[in-house]
Motif scaffolding. Structure first.
Motif: not given
Length: 232
Positions: A1-6, A220-222
């Motif tokens: 899943m691609a990170p949801t933060i920019d 983990e995603e961050v």
């Protein structure tokens, strides 16, 4: 899943109330019989250390901000005079020694009341905040809600507030370029309340924020997103 933060946006990691009163065996019972999220300490430490590394090794605008609580109640473990010293930052969340990480002190649940945090975020042009810390249902939740209501990461394209007629219809429209508010759900924790266990309180609080006041993601995603902007 691609990170949801920019992380191309000017971004601040806001760490709330990571203080020893919440983990000291002599004071922790003040908050509740049990605590949620046994991984809070490890996750928050990973979040902070990776954020710091990314800030040094990338060209992206990143800032770490610490918010701490100083209670007005002399009976609180977070009162400056409390003998257990609960007001101290936890060892893994001590602000950088070089003074590069702003520190704000509050005496209520919101990190925006009685502090210079809102003015700081606007002056710095921060467009994305990543929030973690203690406790999920009190100071973290209140801060996230107020950040959204105040629009602290938004860019207002028209001057002046929205004005309403007596019947509730709008006299004018204010165009807004929305920023991002992110809650790192597994880098925060809370305590049991009433007849509700700590995990239930934690999960219900996070669910009530998700989608309306913040985007909820995991440590983990961050961390993966931060590693992706680091220079080799």
């Amino acid at each position: 899943m691609a990170p949801t933060i920019d992380l191309s946006l000017p971004t601040a990691l806001i760490l709330i109330d990571n203080q020893s009163a919440f983990t000291n065996p002599s004071t922790v019972s003040h908050w509740g019989a049990s605590r949620s999220n046994p991984h809070y300490e490890a996750n928050l430490q990973s979040l902070l250390s990776t954020f710091r590394d990314a800030g040094v090794s990338s060209s992206f605008p990143l800032e770490v901000i610490h918010v701490f609580h100083s209670s007005d109640s002399s009976s609180s473990p977070l009162h400056p005079s409390h003998p257990a010293g609960g007001i101290r930052p936890l060892d893994f969340a001590v602000p950088a020694a070089d003074g590069s990480e702003p520190v704000f002190w509050k005496n209520v649940n919101s990190s925006f009341i009685g502090t210079g945090l809102e003015a700081h975020l606007r002056q710095k042009g921060i467009r994305q905040i990543i929030v973690a810390g203690l406790t999920t249902d009190h100071c973290v939740s209140t801060t996230v809600r107020m950040a959204a209501n105040l629009g602290v990461v938004d860019r207002f394209l028209d001057e002046g507030p929205v004005r309403f007629r007596p019947d509730g219809t709008r006299e004018n429209e204010v165009r807004v370029e929305k920023g991002r508010i992110i809650l790192v759900s597994d880098a925060t924790a809370t305590y049991s309340k009433g007849n509700f266990d700590a995990e239930t309180v934690h999960k219900v609080t996070v669910a009530s924020l998700d989608g309306e006041f913040a985007d909820v993601i995991g440590t983990e995603e961050v961390v993966e997103a931060l590693k992706g902007i680091m220079k080799p």
